[in-house]
Motif scaffolding. Structure first.
Motif, PDB file in Angstrom:
ATOM      1  N   ASP A  94      16.459 -29.988   5.211  1.00 51.56           N
ATOM      2  CA  ASP A  94      17.105 -30.507   4.000  1.00 51.56           C
ATOM      3  C   ASP A  94      18.629 -30.526   4.104  1.00 51.56           C
ATOM      4  OD1 ASP A  94      14.584 -30.711   2.971  1.00 51.56           O
ATOM      5  OD2 ASP A  94      14.710 -28.907   1.741  1.00 51.56           O
ATOM      6  N   TYR A  95      19.183 -29.955   5.184  1.00 55.62           N
ATOM      7  CA  TYR A  95      20.637 -29.860   5.308  1.00 55.62           C
ATOM      8  C   TYR A  95      21.148 -30.727   6.456  1.00 55.62           C
ATOM      9  CZ  TYR A  95      20.374 -26.024   1.993  1.00 55.62           C
ATOM     10  OH  TYR A  95      20.160 -25.273   0.864  1.00 55.62           O
ATOM     11  N   GLN A  96      22.341 -31.306   6.236  1.00 54.39           N
ATOM     12  CA  GLN A  96      22.976 -32.153   7.244  1.00 54.39           C
ATOM     13  C   GLN A  96      23.694 -31.323   8.308  1.00 54.39           C
ATOM     14  OE1 GLN A  96      22.392 -35.491   7.117  1.00 54.39           O
ATOM     15  NE2 GLN A  96      21.079 -34.842   5.392  1.00 54.39           N
ATOM     16  N   ILE A  98      24.866 -27.060   9.349  1.00 56.37           N
ATOM     17  CA  ILE A  98      24.616 -25.637   9.088  1.00 56.37           C
ATOM     18  C   ILE A  98      25.639 -24.807   9.854  1.00 56.37           C
ATOM     19  CG2 ILE A  98      22.970 -23.741   9.362  1.00 56.37           C
ATOM     20  CD1 ILE A  98      20.738 -25.882   9.245  1.00 56.37           C
ATOM     21  N   ARG A 148      26.124 -34.558   2.897  1.00 57.01           N
ATOM     22  CA  ARG A 148      25.665 -33.560   1.932  1.00 57.01           C
ATOM     23  C   ARG A 148      24.144 -33.547   1.898  1.00 57.01           C
ATOM     24  NH1 ARG A 148      27.247 -35.477  -4.043  1.00 57.01           N
ATOM     25  NH2 ARG A 148      29.303 -35.789  -3.102  1.00 57.01           N
ATOM     26  N   PRO A 149      23.536 -32.403   1.545  1.00 53.72           N
ATOM     27  CA  PRO A 149      24.188 -31.102   1.391  1.00 53.72           C
ATOM     28  C   PRO A 149      24.283 -30.398   2.740  1.00 53.72           C
ATOM     29  CG  PRO A 149      21.877 -30.876   0.831  1.00 53.72           C
ATOM     30  CD  PRO A 149      22.091 -32.330   1.187  1.00 53.72           C
ATOM     31  N   ASN A 150      25.175 -29.451   2.829  1.00 53.83           N
ATOM     32  CA  ASN A 150      25.343 -28.621   4.013  1.00 53.83           C
ATOM     33  C   ASN A 150      25.149 -27.158   3.614  1.00 53.83           C
ATOM     34  OD1 ASN A 150      26.212 -30.887   5.693  1.00 53.83           O
ATOM     35  ND2 ASN A 150      28.068 -30.844   4.409  1.00 53.83           N
ATOM     36  N   LEU A 151      24.945 -26.303   4.606  1.00 50.94           N
ATOM     37  CA  LEU A 151      24.647 -24.890   4.320  1.00 50.94           C
ATOM     38  C   LEU A 151      25.578 -23.984   5.112  1.00 50.94           C
ATOM     39  CD1 LEU A 151      22.820 -22.688   3.016  1.00 50.94           C
ATOM     40  CD2 LEU A 151      21.330 -22.905   5.029  1.00 50.94           C
ATOM     41  N   TRP A 174      28.312 -28.409  -0.306  1.00 52.89           N
ATOM     42  CA  TRP A 174      27.923 -27.226   0.483  1.00 52.89           C
ATOM     43  C   TRP A 174      27.158 -26.234  -0.387  1.00 52.89           C
ATOM     44  CZ3 TRP A 174      28.570 -26.088   5.651  1.00 52.89           C
ATOM     45  CH2 TRP A 174      29.329 -27.004   6.391  1.00 52.89           C
ATOM     46  N   HIS A 175      26.089 -25.666   0.173  1.00 55.27           N
ATOM     47  CA  HIS A 175      25.429 -24.502  -0.422  1.00 55.27           C
ATOM     48  C   HIS A 175      25.953 -23.265   0.308  1.00 55.27           C
ATOM     49  CE1 HIS A 175      21.705 -27.007  -1.819  1.00 55.27           C
ATOM     50  NE2 HIS A 175      22.830 -27.308  -2.468  1.00 55.27           N
TER      51      HIS A 175
END
Length: 764
Positions: A94-96, A98, A148-151, A174-175
């Motif tokens: 789910d993230y682009q 990390i 988005r989103p990124n972690l 960002w998360h």
């Protein structure tokens, strides 16, 4: 300078324009960035994440739906990093982009800079730059990414991360997820709880399939308070080193060899406790925090309400009242204490307590107020207290003494004595004896053998020796105590009256009824004079004297005294108090002798109800009430009901005292009489032979109790037709009673009748 300022204010991160920071320029790379912007991102297989499904869903809700900046809080080794790895594994797609940063130093900005591959992936040159400038470039570049989103995960963060909150990348692009033992301001806290007992079992079995006994495993897991890392270490160690569960119980205290790989360390650990100590370093605590940590080391590792802590620790006595609340919060925020918001409670985890006790050893002077508070909580005044109310403080007394060791200070002796008195009330006579012996040695050293305090220790130790059937040793101690009190206080003092009373009861057990009666009469006269006829102390003297009158056959005199005692206790304590139950029971035994079985049954049913409520079914006091009620039921012909109660009593006495104790022997004898009436002569004979052996061993062959066993055995032998042996046992009993009891005593009359009956059956 003016030109630089305009460039910074006008930069548009979303468009990826050049950014001027100080005197260094860089441009965002045009090549596509990798998903993982650093070389090391810890992995976890889904099967390795046990019991955290709900936590994963909650993290997802906070990060994705609530757009929160989240910190997972929890004790070291509880599984915070593992949860973050599990989240990353679950939602990886789910993230682009990390980023995983592990805080390894006091300055997280340096840890960003030193994260392998991060500056390279972002195309940032580090040559000749200060770390702070490199950090600024990293953060600015991360914020400039259009995807988005990124972690971003920051593992093992400290409270200093608060100062970077506004600099770090934020939702929605960002998360931001951090893990920390400490509370971090501006971050949404997600407290990580311990594994459930069932999940902890699964974790242990995953790493140690060799041990199959779930009961043993569960007992072990409870001792480490379900601490995730400790469970993993113990399981892997048990599997490799082939330790038994019993050996694992000592793995921490004995620092057993491990030599197992632990993901938490990323390498092998050599010994169990040594590694746990390395992850819980308390050396950086402030003096106030160290002081408070030492108080918790001396408390049971359970949650304590704030007001209880304040009362027990008494910070004013240590001049810490002004800082107590904030220091408590600081220790909790730093992860050294666990909290329970519902009860406003705090505790130190068992593992931290083990480590802390060795890293910051406790001295008596540092916890003196706590020792005094616990001693007062345990102190039992029989004239007003219900002993059951003191049971809750037993773990506190044990916890303090465990940390302060075998010292002979007066404060320790007092605590040992107070705890011992309460332990006796729950039926732990061996534990009572051990503490009483320690307290006595200390007080003989501190006060000398003739001091009033030492006399109390003599007396208290004698009482538990009497409970354990060690009558000779008890008598020696009580005579010492009596000499001391008569010398220090005179014959009419309340303390001397207590000594008269306790020695009188011991002499009663030894069959010395005349002297017992004399001492108990002195005690009664003294207490009536000092306290009046209706005082609880006087009621005790009434009751004690009555039991001797009962044994001497004066049932009417015993009844009069016991009725006075019962009225007094019902007035002073109410019908459900343990002291009142004793009065009911004692009066009932006299009513039985007088033939009033219905009245006796009613009183004993009250006593049983009270004891079951106060002590539970397995306590010696409850067993005594069962036994007394059973004898009355037997007198009323309800032998099955009597058998059920006596089997409960036998179980309790064997559990608490073992098979050779006088109380156990009495329960064997009573049950045998019921079996005899039910026609089970073989069972009755077997129990009475046990009772005879026990009483001869503990009381001797000339004791009245032993004579009762002889007589009861003779009756069973008579019933099965073994008249010669029956006559021999009956003759031995009769000789003892004639030697020890006055002429015409009911025991003599009863046994004489049995003896003559057997003789008549032997005649051709």
């Amino acid at each position: 300078m003016e030109n630089n300022k305009n460039i910074i204010q006008g930069s548009d991160i979303k468009l990826g324009r050049d950014l001027h920071v100080g005197d260094n320029y860089y441009a965002a790379p045009e090549t596509k960035l990798p998903k993982e912007l650093c070389l090391k991102i810890p992995r976890i297989h889904p099967d390795d994440l046990i019991g955290r499904d709900e936590e994963l869903l909650d993290l997802r809700r906070l990060l994705m739906d609530k757009k929160q900046v989240v910190v997972v809080n929890g004790l070291g080794g509880i599984g915070k990093t593992t949860l973050a790895q599990g989240y990353l594994n679950q939602y990886y797609d789910d993230y682009q982009h990390i980023v995983w940063v592990s805080q390894l130093s006091d300055d997280v900005t340096n840890d960003f800079v030193n994260t392998e591959g991060l500056t390279h992936c972002l195309g940032i040159s580090t040559a000749g730059k200060e770390p702070r400038l490199i950090f600024t470039e990293i953060i600015t570049h991360l914020k400039s990414l259009p995807d988005r989103p990124n972690l971003l995960i920051i593992d093992n963060a400290t409270a200093a991360l608060t100062h970077l909150h506004d600099l770090l990348p934020h939702p929605p692009h960002w998360h931001l997820l951090a893990t920390s033992r400490e509370k971090i301001e501006k971050f949404q806290s997600k407290d990580l709880s311990f594994l459930s007992a069932d999940d902890a079992l699964l974790l242990f079995q995953k790493h140690c399939p060799r041990i199959q006994d779930e009961t043993e495993i569960r007992a072990l897991l409870a001792t480490v308070d379900y601490h995730t890392l400790t469970i993993e270490i113990l399981a892997k160690t048990a599997q490799l080193q082939r330790y038994t569960p019993a050996q694992l119980q000592k793995a921490i205290t004995d620092d057993l060899k491990a030599n197992v790989y632990i993901e938490h360390k990323g390498d092998k650990i050599e010994k169990v406790f040594s590694y746990l100590s390395s992850i819980f370093q308390l050396s950086q605590l402030t003096p106030d925090e160290t002081w408070l940590a030492k108080q918790f080391i001396c408390l049971p590792p359970v949650f304590h309400k704030y007001e209880v802590l304040e009362e027990l620790i008494n910070p004013a006595a240590s001049e810490k009242a002004d800082v107590f609340a904030e220091t408590l919060t600081a220790l909790a925020d730093k992860g050294w204490l666990l909290t329970d918001g519902e009860i406003d409670g705090y505790k130190m985890h068992r593992i931290i307590l083990e480590v802390a006790a060795r890293q910051i050893p406790v001295e008596l002077g540092e916890v003196g107020a706590l020792v005094d508070s616990v001693s007062k909580k345990l102190s039992l005044d029989q004239s007003k207290d219900n002993p059951v109310d003191k049971f809750q403080w037993i773990p506190f007394g044990k916890a303090v003494l465990e940390q302060l060791g075998e010292g002979d200070a007066k404060e320790i002796s007092r605590l040992q004595s107070e705890l011992a008195v309460v332990l006796r009330q729950i039926g732990d006579y061996v534990g009572t004896k051990t503490l009483m012996e320690k307290a006595l040695i200390s007080d003989e050293k501190n006060f000398g053998p003739d001091h009033a305090t030492t006399a109390v220790r003599y007396s208290n130790l004698a009482v538990v020796l009497q409970d354990l059937g060690e009558y000779a040793g008890a008598k020696i101690l009580l005579e010492k105590a009596l000499i001391s009190d008569e010398k220090n206080f005179g014959p009419d003092h309340p303390a001397t009256a207590i000594r008269y009373s306790i020695l009188g009861l011991l002499l009663q057990d030894l069959g010395e009824y005349a002297r017992a009666k004399s001492l108990l009469e002195k005690a009664l006269i003294s207490d009536k004079k000092n306290f009046g006829p209706d005082h609880p102390n006087t009621a005790i003297r009434y009751s004690n004297l009555a039991t001797v009158l009962r044994d001497l056959g004066d049932y009417v005199g015993a009844k009069t005294l016991l009725e006075k005692a019962m009225i007094s206790d019902e007035k002073n304590f109410g019908p459900d108090h343990p002291s009142t139950a004793i009065r009911y029971s004692n009066l009932a035994t006299v009513l039985k002798h007088l033939g009033d079985y219905v009245g006796a049954k009613s009183l004993l049913e009250k006593a049983v109800q009270s004891d079951e409520k106060n002590f539970g079914p397995d306590h010696p006091s409850t067993a005594s009430s069962y036994s007394n009620l059973a004898l009355v039921l037997g007198g009323l012909g309800d032998y099955v009901g009597a058998q059920n109660l006596l089997e409960k009593a036998v179980f309790s006495y064997e559990k608490n005292f073992g098979p050779d104790h006088p109380s156990t022997a009495r329960s064997y004898s009573n049950l045998a009489l019921v079996l005899q009436n039910l026609g089970d002569y073989a069972g009755a004979k077997s129990l009475l032979e046990k009772a005879v052996y026990s009483d001869e061993k503990s009381l001797g062959s000339e004791h009245p109790n032993t004579a009762i066993r002889y007589s009861n055995l003779s009756r069973v032998l008579q019933d099965i037709g073994d008249y010669a042996e029956a006559l021999a046992w009956s003759g031995k009993a009769l000789a003892i009673f004639k030697k020890l009891l006055p002429a015409g005593h009911p025991h003599i009359v009863t046994v004489s009748g049995i003896y003559e009956s057997i003789k008549s059956q032997m005649q051709p």
